[in-house]
Design an enzyme around this catalytic site. Structure first.
Site, PDB file in Angstrom:
ATOM      1  N   SER A 131       0.855  -1.176   0.000  1.00  0.00           N
ATOM      2  CA  SER A 131       0.000   0.000   0.000  1.00  0.00           C
ATOM      3  C   SER A 131       0.898   1.234   0.000  1.00  0.00           C
ATOM      4  O   SER A 131       1.839   1.331  -0.784  1.00  0.00           O
ATOM      5  CB  SER A 131      -0.931  -0.022   1.210  1.00  0.00           C
ATOM      6  OG  SER A 131      -1.798   1.077   1.231  1.00  0.00           O
ATOM      7  N   TYR A 151      -5.096   8.382  -6.219  1.00  0.00           N
ATOM      8  CA  TYR A 151      -4.103   7.418  -5.744  1.00  0.00           C
ATOM      9  C   TYR A 151      -4.371   7.054  -4.283  1.00  0.00           C
ATOM     10  O   TYR A 151      -4.333   5.877  -3.912  1.00  0.00           O
ATOM     11  CB  TYR A 151      -2.698   7.995  -5.901  1.00  0.00           C
ATOM     12  CG  TYR A 151      -1.607   7.096  -5.370  1.00  0.00           C
ATOM     13  CD1 TYR A 151      -1.266   5.922  -6.035  1.00  0.00           C
ATOM     14  CD2 TYR A 151      -0.932   7.405  -4.188  1.00  0.00           C
ATOM     15  CE1 TYR A 151      -0.275   5.088  -5.547  1.00  0.00           C
ATOM     16  CE2 TYR A 151       0.067   6.579  -3.697  1.00  0.00           C
ATOM     17  CZ  TYR A 151       0.388   5.425  -4.375  1.00  0.00           C
ATOM     18  OH  TYR A 151       1.375   4.591  -3.889  1.00  0.00           O
ATOM     19  N   LYS A 202      -5.293   3.311  -2.468  1.00  0.00           N
ATOM     20  CA  LYS A 202      -4.555   2.726  -1.354  1.00  0.00           C
ATOM     21  C   LYS A 202      -5.423   2.590  -0.103  1.00  0.00           C
ATOM     22  O   LYS A 202      -5.245   1.658   0.687  1.00  0.00           O
ATOM     23  CB  LYS A 202      -3.295   3.542  -1.068  1.00  0.00           C
ATOM     24  CG  LYS A 202      -2.286   3.496  -2.211  1.00  0.00           C
ATOM     25  CD  LYS A 202      -1.908   2.058  -2.591  1.00  0.00           C
ATOM     26  CE  LYS A 202      -0.836   1.995  -3.649  1.00  0.00           C
ATOM     27  NZ  LYS A 202      -0.484   0.596  -4.002  1.00  0.00           N
TER      28      LYS A 202
END
Length: 277
Positions: free
Chosen positions: A134, A149, A153
């Site tokens: 992650s 993004y 994650k």
């Protein structure tokens, strides 16, 4: 330390993946590694302990074949590292539906495809360890220009926490690896995508984007070789962590998030608890 374990690593032609493969082979582990670029993988090593594979993580049949080829070659899989992914930069208003979904397709759904195809083998043998790479951006999202993004994650963190509970009865362990800034190629053009359409008004987004491209890139404080060593180490302990932060910067940001949440919960406690019957 058991060097008989078989590792399966995605996105292994560069960055963390490549460093991890190199470290593992030096220590005598057996390693299967995937990339879209088979030629780059073949440059890493040419030995019996190494199986370079090409795989399209967005296609379950391709992933299934890579997993099956690994088991055929080495007889089992012990550690799965979902490392493949890329950074998508851009404000939420700037990024198109296509750009946003593409980041989820690799960072989240590609990871799910690998996990889904590997689990039958891990369940059958009653053991295994899944490392989902992650980011600190999966814990704290206060980064202008990295909203999509961060969202990928955060998704990885959430599904990994659920996965850990689902597979616990089968003797399978899960670790979320959350690095801060490490000196890999992640901030280069090959690993970070910029928006096709920029909106001039978002100065804070541009400033963050340029800072990562021009200032942070090449100056990251983290050593990827040491990160690889840390990941290997946690697969050899009886009770590995569910959350592994890598880098002093990642640890500091995580602590900042915890402190901020604690302060907000105390400040708004009266309203929070006033909503019951």
């Amino acid at each position: 330390m058991s060097t008989n374990k078989v590792w399966f690593i995605t996105g292994a032609s560069r960055g963390f993946g490549r460093d991890l493969v190199t470290q593992l082979l030096e220590q005598g582990y057996r390693v299967a590694a995937t990339s879209r670029n088979l030629d780059e993988l073949r440059k890493i090593a040419n030995e019996d302990n190494f199986l370079p594979l090409t795989a399209d993580l967005g296609t379950e049949a391709s992933v299934a074949k890579a997993i099956a080829d690994t088991v055929e070659r080495f007889g089992r899989i012990d550690v799965v590292v979902n490392n493949a992914g890329y950074g998508q930069v851009g404000g939420l208003e700037e990024l198109s539906d296509e750009e946003s979904r593409a980041n989820f397709d690799i960072n989240v759904f590609g990871l799910l495809n690998v996990t889904r195809q590997a689990l039958p083998y891990l369940r059958k043998q009653g053991s295994g360890h899944i490392l989902n790479i992650s980011s600190i951006a999966g814990t704290i999202g206060s980064f202008p220009a990295f909203g999509i993004y961060c969202a990928t994650k955060f998704a990885v963190n959430g599904l990994s926490e659920s996965l850990a509970e689902e597979v616990r009865p089968f003797g399978i362990k899960v670790t979320i690896v959350a690095p801060g800034y490490f000196r890999t190629s992640f901030l280069s053009s090959g690993s970070m995508s910029t928006p096709k359409k920029e909106i001039a008004e978002y100065q804070n987004v541009r400033e963050t984007q340029l800072a990562h491209q021009q200032h942070y890139n090449g100056n990251q404080p983290g050593d990827p070789v040491k990160a690889a060593q840390a990941m290997i180490k946690i697969t050899e302990v009886e009770n590995p962590p569910l959350h592994l932060f890598l880098g002093e910067d990642a640890l500091g940001l995580a602590e900042e998030k915890i402190n901020r949440l604690t302060t907000e919960m105390k400040e708004w406690r009266e309203i929070t608890v006033s909503t019951g019957f």
